[in-house]
Enzyme design. Structure first.
Site, short mmCIF file in Angstrom:
data_model
loop_
_atom_site.label_atom_id
_atom_site.label_comp_id
_atom_site.label_asym_id
_atom_site.label_seq_id
_atom_site.Cartn_x
_atom_site.Cartn_y
_atom_site.Cartn_z
N HIS A 121 0.87 -1.18 0.00
CA HIS A 121 0.00 0.00 0.00
C HIS A 121 0.91 1.23 0.00
CE1 HIS A 121 -2.85 2.90 1.80
NE2 HIS A 121 -3.83 2.05 1.53
N ASP A 199 2.83 -4.93 8.04
CA ASP A 199 1.60 -4.18 7.86
C ASP A 199 0.45 -5.19 7.91
OD1 ASP A 199 -0.68 -3.02 6.79
OD2 ASP A 199 0.34 -2.10 5.08
N GLN A 202 -4.70 -5.71 6.53
CA GLN A 202 -5.65 -6.63 5.88
C GLN A 202 -5.61 -8.04 6.49
OE1 GLN A 202 -7.97 -5.73 3.78
NE2 GLN A 202 -7.20 -3.67 3.36
N LYS A 225 -10.92 -1.23 9.82
CA LYS A 225 -11.07 -2.35 8.88
C LYS A 225 -11.44 -3.63 9.61
CE LYS A 225 -8.06 -0.38 5.39
NZ LYS A 225 -6.78 -0.41 4.69
N CYS A 364 -4.72 2.53 -3.86
CA CYS A 364 -3.48 3.01 -3.21
C CYS A 364 -2.31 2.07 -3.44
CB CYS A 364 -3.67 3.21 -1.71
SG CYS A 364 -4.89 4.45 -1.27
C1 LIG Z 1 -5.85 0.33 4.46
C2 LIG Z 1 -4.44 -0.09 4.41
C3 LIG Z 1 -3.42 0.75 4.86
C4 LIG Z 1 -3.69 2.13 5.37
O1 LIG Z 1 -4.57 2.10 6.45
P1 LIG Z 1 -5.27 3.43 7.00
O2 LIG Z 1 -6.35 2.91 7.87
O3 LIG Z 1 -5.80 4.17 5.79
O4 LIG Z 1 -4.24 4.20 7.73
C5 LIG Z 1 -2.13 0.27 4.82
N1 LIG Z 1 -1.84 -0.96 4.37
C6 LIG Z 1 -2.80 -1.79 3.93
C7 LIG Z 1 -2.42 -3.16 3.47
C8 LIG Z 1 -4.13 -1.38 3.93
O5 LIG Z 1 -5.08 -2.20 3.49
#
Ligand SMILES: *Cc1c(COP(=O)(O)O)cnc(C)c1O
Length: 406
Positions: A121, A199, A202, A225, A364
């Site tokens: 992302h 990260d 997801q 999320k 993104c």
């Molecule tokens: C949504 C997402 C982000 C960013 O998250 P925010 O809630 O917008 O700060 C970063 N990495 C991944 C894989 C995402 O799905």
């Protein structure tokens, strides 16, 4: 027992209509809906408890503090962190990644290297580019193959004593690909002493997370999320690393003593929580963890996997559908295009007229789109409350779009 209607009944928003049709919400990778239990906790905080935390000795302040710290311990358990003070409240994954890249500044010098992947992302790309600009370090990017699978032989090639950071996602938001982070972490530990950043934006909504077993140094995710309010998120960091590294924001809450001769910092987690936190949101994030645990993480995963498999099978029965990452191990996401037909946003608009919410565009992740030489995809992403009937509606919508756009 997994009762989908009972689960749906916990989400008031799922009863609404969009463009005269029942809402079919398939944009969960962008943000999930929130169950009534989470909204109630959030609302109760503001109607019954609202006070600033940690500062006051008055009753409400103490109760608010207790609730927020209870939530921290729920999240500690949720990710199996060793200590509750390794759990830092943030406003989301983006803030977590920016925080980490900032506090690591002094640890990098010219020609050091940071490894990320093609599947990241933008929020796991740009903060590292900024760190490179500050320090003269270089970014190295693990490529993917035509199925979107990371080519780990490049990781072997990249890893060296110059590697200072390896930062990858556990699950790709654009394609839903599950990355082999166990292997990535093992290789990194063996061949460098880099900081390992995962990260989990997801993966936290879908998987069992065990940061100790994973042996990452940092793990970040967003509350919104995973059924919690927006403006909430978590940064997990290993105690000895967080203790050694400098603060990010300076301000209230994060000091032990402050004078014009100098300031000493508070202990963890407060060192990294300057200013007034999102108390109501952070407490509601604990309620979202309760929702996930009550529903059962294995139940959630089984249901979402069944939805994904069904959606993929139904889409492939249609002609001229290209699914990105079709052959890769995936979760929660099917990302596709109608070959030779229009652009993804045209498909999205037709679906929206039918009450179906999907994401279109680059998600993104422009490097992934460049790799496949496309401007964007149509992304349907699933949560625990989605149904097979909703996927049938999606398929109807895709057929209609094929007709209208050809
Ligand atoms: C949504 C997402 C982000 C960013 O998250 P925010 O809630 O917008 O700060 C970063 N990495 C991944 C894989 C995402 O799905």
């Amino acid at each position: 027992m997994f009762d989908i209607q009972e689960i749906r009944s916990q989400f008031t928003i799922l009863n609404r209509e969009v463009n005269g049709k029942p809402l079919v919400y398939l944009d969960n990778a962008a943000t999930s809906q929130k169950p009534d239990s989470v909204l109630k906790v959030w609302n109760d905080y503001y109607t019954e408890l609202n006070a600033n935390v940690h500062r006051g000795i008055h009753t409400l302040s103490q109760l608010a503090t207790e609730e927020m710290e209870l939530s921290r311990r729920k999240i500690q358990k949720f990710i199996n962190a060793k200590h509750d003070f390794e759990v830092i409240f943030t406003k989301g994954t983006t803030e977590g990644l920016n925080l980490i890249s900032y506090i690591l500044t002094q640890k990098l010098k010219k020609d050091d290297e940071i490894i990320i992947s093609y599947l990241e992302h933008h929020s796991n790309i740009v903060p590292w580019q900024l760190l490179c600009e500050r320090t003269g370090a270089k970014l190295r990017v693990i490529p993917i193959d035509e199925n979107g699978i990371l080519q780990l032989n490049y990781l072997d090639e990249f890893l060296s004593e110059k590697t200072k950071v390896v930062s990858v996602n556990q699950v790709s938001n654009a394609l839903g690909i599950v990355n082999p982070i166990e292997e990535i972490i093992a290789k990194t530990r063996k061949n460098s002493d880099a900081y390992i950043v995962i990260d989990g934006a997801q993966s936290a909504p879908h998987f069992e997370i065990d940061v100790q077993k994973m042996d990452c140094d940092f793990f970040v995710f967003s509350g919104h999320k995973m059924y919690a309010p927006m403006g909430t998120g978590i940064l997990y960091g290993k105690q000895e690393i967080l203790e050694e590294l400098p603060p990010f924001h300076g301000g209230g809450e994060m000091i032990a003593t402050c004078s014009f001769d100098g300031t000493t910092y508070a202990g963890l987690p407060f060192k990294y929580e300057a200013g007034t936190p999102n108390v109501g949101g952070n407490i509601a994030l604990g309620a979202a963890v309760d929702f996930i645990e009550k529903t059962g993480r294995q139940n959630i995963q089984n249901h979402e996997n069944a939805l994904l498999e069904y959606a993929q099978r139904k889409l492939l029965e249609l002609e001229n559908i290209k699914i990105y990452g079709e052959k890769a191990k995936r979760t929660g996401v099917v990302s596709f295009n109608l070959e030779g037909v229009g652009i993804s946003s045209d498909v999205g608009m037709i679906l929206d007229k039918m009450g179906i919410a999907v994401r279109t565009g680059h998600h993104c992740t422009q490097p992934i789109m460049s790799f496949f030489n496309i401007a964007g995809t149509v992304r349907a992403s699933f949560a625990v409350y989605n149904t097979f009937e909703e996927i049938d509606k999606l398929i109807e919508g895709v057929k209609k779009a094929q007709k209208m756009l050809s």
